[in-house]
Structure formats: C-alpha cells, structure tokens
Design a protein around this motif. Structure first.
Motif, PDB file in Angstrom:
ATOM      1  N   LEU A   4      52.131 -38.583  59.446  1.00  0.00           N
ATOM      2  CA  LEU A   4      51.324 -39.804  59.489  1.00  0.00           C
ATOM      3  C   LEU A   4      52.205 -41.018  59.757  1.00  0.00           C
ATOM      4  CD1 LEU A   4      48.750 -39.469  56.560  1.00  0.00           C
ATOM      5  CD2 LEU A   4      48.276 -39.477  59.001  1.00  0.00           C
ATOM      6  N   GLY A   5      53.359 -41.065  59.110  1.00  0.00           N
ATOM      7  CA  GLY A   5      54.259 -42.201  59.277  1.00  0.00           C
ATOM      8  C   GLY A   5      54.752 -42.352  60.694  1.00  0.00           C
ATOM      9  N   GLU A   6      54.852 -41.262  61.412  1.00  0.00           N
ATOM     10  CA  GLU A   6      55.315 -41.344  62.797  1.00  0.00           C
ATOM     11  C   GLU A   6      54.282 -42.005  63.699  1.00  0.00           C
ATOM     12  OE1 GLU A   6      56.165 -37.294  63.581  1.00  0.00           O
ATOM     13  OE2 GLU A   6      58.095 -37.297  62.521  1.00  0.00           O
ATOM     14  N   ARG A   7      53.035 -42.094  63.238  1.00  0.00           N
ATOM     15  CA  ARG A   7      51.976 -42.714  64.047  1.00  0.00           C
ATOM     16  C   ARG A   7      51.644 -44.118  63.562  1.00  0.00           C
ATOM     17  NH1 ARG A   7      49.563 -37.400  63.204  1.00  0.00           N
ATOM     18  NH2 ARG A   7      49.785 -36.149  65.087  1.00  0.00           N
ATOM     19  N   GLY A   8      52.234 -44.556  62.464  1.00  0.00           N
ATOM     20  CA  GLY A   8      51.924 -45.876  61.924  1.00  0.00           C
ATOM     21  C   GLY A   8      52.846 -46.210  60.776  1.00  0.00           C
ATOM     22  N   GLN A   9      52.269 -46.538  59.655  1.00  0.00           N
ATOM     23  CA  GLN A   9      53.045 -46.895  58.468  1.00  0.00           C
ATOM     24  C   GLN A   9      52.422 -46.222  57.253  1.00  0.00           C
ATOM     25  OE1 GLN A   9      52.704 -50.949  56.911  1.00  0.00           O
ATOM     26  NE2 GLN A   9      54.918 -51.043  56.628  1.00  0.00           N
ATOM     27  N   VAL A  10      53.262 -45.580  56.461  1.00  0.00           N
ATOM     28  CA  VAL A  10      52.816 -44.909  55.248  1.00  0.00           C
ATOM     29  C   VAL A  10      53.704 -45.354  54.091  1.00  0.00           C
ATOM     30  CG1 VAL A  10      52.651 -42.707  54.040  1.00  0.00           C
ATOM     31  CG2 VAL A  10      51.840 -42.894  56.389  1.00  0.00           C
ATOM     32  N   LEU A  11      53.072 -45.788  52.992  1.00  0.00           N
ATOM     33  CA  LEU A  11      53.781 -46.081  51.747  1.00  0.00           C
ATOM     34  C   LEU A  11      53.318 -45.056  50.732  1.00  0.00           C
ATOM     35  CD1 LEU A  11      53.289 -49.972  51.602  1.00  0.00           C
ATOM     36  CD2 LEU A  11      55.162 -48.702  52.645  1.00  0.00           C
ATOM     37  N   CYS A  12      54.270 -44.330  50.140  1.00  0.00           N
ATOM     38  CA  CYS A  12      53.904 -43.232  49.259  1.00  0.00           C
ATOM     39  C   CYS A  12      54.681 -43.319  47.956  1.00  0.00           C
ATOM     40  CB  CYS A  12      54.170 -41.897  49.957  1.00  0.00           C
ATOM     41  SG  CYS A  12      53.825 -40.469  48.914  1.00  0.00           S
ATOM     42  N   VAL A  13      53.955 -43.524  46.865  1.00  0.00           N
ATOM     43  CA  VAL A  13      54.559 -43.457  45.534  1.00  0.00           C
ATOM     44  C   VAL A  13      54.574 -41.991  45.114  1.00  0.00           C
ATOM     45  CG1 VAL A  13      54.332 -44.109  43.109  1.00  0.00           C
ATOM     46  CG2 VAL A  13      53.786 -45.763  44.912  1.00  0.00           C
ATOM     47  N   THR A  14      55.754 -41.461  44.812  1.00  0.00           N
ATOM     48  CA  THR A  14      55.867 -40.035  44.519  1.00  0.00           C
ATOM     49  C   THR A  14      56.864 -39.781  43.401  1.00  0.00           C
ATOM     50  OG1 THR A  14      56.336 -37.868  45.473  1.00  0.00           O
ATOM     51  CG2 THR A  14      57.636 -39.727  46.300  1.00  0.00           C
ATOM     52  N   HIS A  15      56.691 -38.639  42.731  1.00  0.00           N
ATOM     53  CA  HIS A  15      57.664 -38.199  41.740  1.00  0.00           C
ATOM     54  C   HIS A  15      58.280 -36.864  42.155  1.00  0.00           C
ATOM     55  CE1 HIS A  15      54.017 -35.992  40.641  1.00  0.00           C
ATOM     56  NE2 HIS A  15      54.802 -35.115  40.047  1.00  0.00           N
ATOM     57  N   LEU A  16      57.935 -36.404  43.355  1.00  0.00           N
ATOM     58  CA  LEU A  16      58.436 -35.119  43.824  1.00  0.00           C
ATOM     59  C   LEU A  16      59.553 -35.305  44.842  1.00  0.00           C
ATOM     60  CD1 LEU A  16      55.135 -33.070  44.321  1.00  0.00           C
ATOM     61  CD2 LEU A  16      56.743 -32.946  42.419  1.00  0.00           C
ATOM     62  N   PRO A  17      60.697 -34.657  44.664  1.00  0.00           N
ATOM     63  CA  PRO A  17      61.792 -34.771  45.630  1.00  0.00           C
ATOM     64  C   PRO A  17      61.428 -34.201  46.993  1.00  0.00           C
ATOM     65  CG  PRO A  17      62.251 -33.060  44.011  1.00  0.00           C
ATOM     66  CD  PRO A  17      61.050 -33.786  43.526  1.00  0.00           C
ATOM     67  N   GLN A  18      60.566 -33.166  47.033  1.00  0.00           N
ATOM     68  CA  GLN A  18      60.177 -32.579  48.317  1.00  0.00           C
ATOM     69  C   GLN A  18      59.440 -33.600  49.189  1.00  0.00           C
ATOM     70  OE1 GLN A  18      59.579 -31.334  45.300  1.00  0.00           O
ATOM     71  NE2 GLN A  18      59.527 -29.071  45.269  1.00  0.00           N
ATOM     72  N   VAL A  19      58.668 -34.493  48.538  1.00  0.00           N
ATOM     73  CA  VAL A  19      57.938 -35.525  49.273  1.00  0.00           C
ATOM     74  C   VAL A  19      58.881 -36.668  49.630  1.00  0.00           C
ATOM     75  CG1 VAL A  19      56.072 -37.218  49.148  1.00  0.00           C
ATOM     76  CG2 VAL A  19      55.733 -34.924  48.211  1.00  0.00           C
TER      77      VAL A  19
END
Length: 558
Positions: A481-496
């Motif tokens: 998704l970020g490659e097509r626009g802008q994504v801000l993601c609050v995460t607690h997972l290292p994989q993400v």
C-alpha cells in the motif's frame, strides 16, 4: 499526503514537529510511550470531538497543525476552491483547544466549524482503527469503493445528476399540478371579469366627459328657469327691467346735455352698461333658443355611468382604476396560460429524464454486478492470508424499494462478512471486532488502493491478535500500500515494522519536573536496534540484532 504534523501541549506531548514522507512509515515504541497520541492529535485536526482534558497540565491551550500535499487529490482541491479556502501551498488544518474546553478549527488560516474539518478530512486521509474515522463502516463508502474498483465513478455521477434533475422536475410539476383545480377556477373567474371590462369598452377620458355632460343635463330645468328669470329682469318685465331703467336714466341725464365732468362720465358708463346688458340678453336668448334637453340622452348617460360605477363597486376600486384593473387581469390570465404550457413541457422533460436515468442506472448496475464478484473474491483471498481462515466476504446489491429514481442508482451496496467458519454473512459493522475490522479493512484497501481517492491511510494496531507468518503478510501488504501512496502504521510487531520504508520511534523524554513524549526518525542502525528490541526485549543480543538486520534486509530486497 500528510507532510507535516506539529503538536504543542497535547496530553503528555510538550512540543513535537514531525516531517513525514511517502511510502510506509512504521511507528513503534514502548507500551505507554504515547504511540497513539500522534494519531489522536491528528484526529482532532480531522474534526474529532475534543475536551479540555487533552490540554497538557500547566498549559493554557493545545495546538495541533497538520499539513497536507493535495497535488494528487483533485476532489479535495475542488472542495476547498468552492469555499474560497484554497491556497497555493499545502493545505493546513489546525485545531486549538483551550484549558477551559473551548475549541477552534482552521483551514488554511480561516476559522471553520468542526464539520468542515471532518468533511475535508474524509477526502484526504482514512484512519483504520477502533475510532470514529472508520469510514468502512459506512455503506456510502462501500458504494464508493465498488464504483472506484469498477471504474464507474463518472457513470455514477451521471446517474446521480439524472436523479436530481428528475426530482427537481417532478417537484416543479407537482407544484403546478397541485394548483390545477384552483388555477382553473381562478382562470374562469378572471376570464369572466375581463370579458365584463372588455364589453364595457371604457374609452380614454370618457368617464370625465360623461360626468360633465350628465351634470349639465341633470340641471337643465333649473338652468332654463334661471335664464328666463334673468331675461325677465333685464328686458321683459313690464313692471320694470334693467334695460328700461338704464334707458330712462340716460334720457333724464340727457336733458342736461353738454354737462362735462362727472355727469358726463356717469352718462358714458350708463350707456356702456346698456350696451353690455343688451349683449347679455342676446346671448341668453340664443342659449335658450338652442338648448336641447334630450331626455333620452340623459337616460343613456345615467345608464352608462351606472354600469361604470357598479363595476367599480364590484371590484372595490375607484371608477378611474377600471382600465388598470383590465390590464392586470389580462396579465394574470397570460401567466396562468403560461403555467399550463409549462406543465406540458415539464411532463415531457420528466419522461425524458426518467428514460435517461433508467438507461444510465442499468448500465451502472451491470458494471457493479461484475465488479462485485471480482472484488469479493479478491478481498476474501486477502482475508485468508491475513489469518482469517474460513472467513468469507461478499458484496450485496440490494434493489431499492423506492420506484422513483434514486441518486445512488438502482441498488444499495453493502459489504457482508463472516469472520469465522460456520457464521452467516452479516453487515461489516455488526460482526467484525476491532482487530478483525482492521485486517478486513487492510484487505479491502490493498485491493482497491489503485483506484482509491484517499492517498493517505493510517492503521492503528492492525496487527492486534496476530503473529508469526500472518504478521509478516500484514507487513508486506502495508508496504505494498505504501508504494502506491502513504501509509502510517502503529505496530508492536517486528515483522510489520521491518517492512516500513521509514521507521518512527516514540519514546518518553523525562525531565526534572515532567515527562513528555518524543518521536525520532530512526536511521538504519537505530532501526535495527528497535526491531531487535521488539524481538527480544530491552537487553539486545547479537542474535536479536542479526535477526533484525536480516528482517530489514529481506524487506528492502523484496
């Protein structure tokens, strides 16, 4: 996209200025560090409700400012231009909340109501969380996403316009038709009244002339009697008349002829009076001889005037106003005739608009039906990959119950979901938990991202309740998704977090008297350390660092 976020005296944030880039920005930090505070503050700029409790203790107000680049969002630019709020640079949304609880909103420096912040916010950013910005719970969003996926936005706009024109025309036709019986009665009355006035055929200045002539004829007997009395006094009375008296007077003074002075002047005046009286007598005789007291003419005048006066009383106006009334009645009848013609024209237009609507709406329904099948299958496949085995997704196209043209087309669009095997399909808002909704939203956004009108997507804890391979899939989807626009993601997972193009680290900054939240944009080494911390806790080991470097490298290579 969101290019800058400035937060002052909000919650535990003292001062924060953050520059944001395109792509996927992972946001991580220790529990309680304030990761969601950024998004909560951003929500205030987008029209969320606020109270005085958000103001940092000891401060008089909280001030949040968000700047957006609208170069790729024409709908937002149009919205601003229509309200004279556009500017040459970025769009700046600002919210100020005082310690007393008062709130003020601004768009590009101009004060605006909270509803305007919410309206522009829905055009430029979509926040996926358990807050009220979940636009995916709105059936209007379902319809919009389906139309964007089907490439039928312009056709949907034409359907909406056709329905609006049909409704406007129908309302105008009903307005005219509802007055039909009343108008017909009014037309009949006006026609009768106008016919009376036209038959009267009152000429210019006729009334004045009639009244003068009638007055003269009405006084005929008295006038002739007065003339005869004057003639008798002047010349005909045997008992004595003016001419006889003047003649006798002149004869007596004439006996003393040759007298000049006053006596001579008196004689001259008497002679002049005699001449004038004789002339007056002649005029009176001529008038009496030629006077025609025609009783038929007098009767005609009385009947004509009575007709005029009666018609004036009937309309409660002065007789002199009858001509103006006739013109007024004529113009009103012309207006009623125009309404009759308009009614016929509107009926034809209504039928044409209905045919046009049915044609475009049927075309739109066909596109929606085909796209619904493809979109449902694609979203369901993504749901399976996001740790929802057995989950199902369907798009229901429910025919409108109303028989009249509807702005949204012939059907209502609703997303149905079954998050677990064996559960029936139900409305998305009714069955999805917070974590499930976030993942379903993610699946839908991944599929529709290429056609979405909102370039900035925010995901708050979309990875709650998942781990292992599913977490890595979530991270990969967010990166796509970020490659097509802008994504801000609050995460607690290292994989993400490892999948992010940028990594923002939220931490507490402790001073002597207070604690505040700070955000740092991590470089390569700082990012590896943060992911290692997320993997193994506070104490970093070579194994966790090596694992973190491998995860970051794999994401970048992919």
């Amino acid at each position: 996209m969101l290019v800058h976020l400035s937060i002052h005296n909000y919650a535990i944030v003292d001062h924060l200025d953050l520059e944001l880039d395109a792509g996927m920005s992972a946001i991580s930090g220790e529990t309680g560090a304030g990761k969601s505070i950024m998004l909560d503050a951003l929500g205030l700029c987008l029209g969320d409700r606020a109270d005085s409790g958000v103001v940092r203790p000891g401060a008089d107000k909280a001030d949040i400012l968000a700047s957006f680049d609208l170069a790729d969002i024409p709908e937002a630019r149009t919205w601003l231009a229509e309200r004279d709020l556009d500017s040459d640079g970025p769009c700046i949304l600002r919210r100020v909340i005082t310690a007393e609880g008062r709130s003020r909103g601004y768009i590009n420096g101009s004060p605006c109501p909270q509803a305007d912040l919410k309206a522009i916010g829905e055009l430029i950013i979509d926040i996926h969380s358990q807050h009220e910005h979940q636009s995916l719970l709105k059936t209007d969003t379902h319809r919009r996403l389906l139309d964007e996926y089907a490439g039928s936005q312009e056709l949907a706009r034409q359907v909406q316009l056709a329905a609006q024109r049909w409704k406007q025309t129908r309302n105008e036709l009903e307005r005219i038709s509802s007055q039909g019986d009343e108008q017909r009665a009014r037309h009949q009355l006006l026609s009768y009244q106008l016919e009376e006035l036209e038959n009267l055929a009152l000429g210019d200045n006729e009334l004045e002339q009639l009244e003068q002539e009638h007055k003269a004829l009405s006084n005929a007997d008295a006038l002739l009697g007065a003339c005869r009395q004057v003639l008798d006094l002047c010349s005909e009375s045997d008992a004595g008349n003016v001419l006889a008296a003047l003649t006798a007077s002149l004869n007596r003074l004439g006996a003393f002829g040759g007298q000049g002075g006053a006596l001579g002047e008196a004689s001259n005046l008497l002679a002049s009076a005699q001449i004038q009286v004789e002339e007056a007598v002649g005029e009176l005789n001529r008038f009496v001889d030629h006077f025609d007291a025609d009783p038929e003419r007098q009767q005609f005048l009385e009947e004509r005037l009575d007709t005029i006066y009666t018609l004036a009383r009937k309309h409660r106006i002065q007789p002199t106003e009858l001509a103006a009334l006739q013109q007024q009645l004529f113009e009103e009848i012309e207006g009623l005739n125009a309404d009759d013609q308009a009614s016929e024209r509107l009926a034809e237009e209504l039928a044409a608009y209905e045919r046009h609507y049915e044609e475009k709406a049927a075309e739109l329904s066909s596109l929606r039906g085909n796209a619904a099948e493809r979109l449902s299958a694609a979203v369901e496949q993504e749901m399976q990959a996001l740790g929802m085995p057995g989950g199902r997704f369907s798009i229901q196209l429910q025919a409108m119950s109303s028989e009249e043209p509807h702005a949204n087309g012939l059907e209502a669009v609703e997303f149905l979901v079954s998050a677990n095997p064996g559960q029936p399909l139900r409305g998305l808002a009714k069955v999805a938990s917070g974590g499930e909704l976030s993942r379903i939203s993610l699946a839908i956004q991944v599929i529709t991202a290429q056609t979405s009108r909102v370039p900035t997507l925010v995901f708050d804890e979309v990875d709650v309740g998942i781990g292992g391979p599913t977490a890595e899939v979530v991270g990969q989807l967010l990166r796509r998704l970020g490659e097509r626009g802008q994504v801000l993601c609050v995460t607690h997972l290292p994989q993400v977090a490892a999948q992010g193009h940028q990594h923002l680290f939220v931490h507490k900054r402790r001073g002597e008297d207070a604690t505040s939240t700070a955000v740092s944009k991590l470089d390569e080494s700082g990012r590896v350390e943060e992911i290692a911390r997320m993997l193994g806790g506070v104490d970093l080991t070579e194994e966790s660092l090596a694992h973190a470097r491998k995860m970051v490298a794999s994401a970048q290579a992919a």
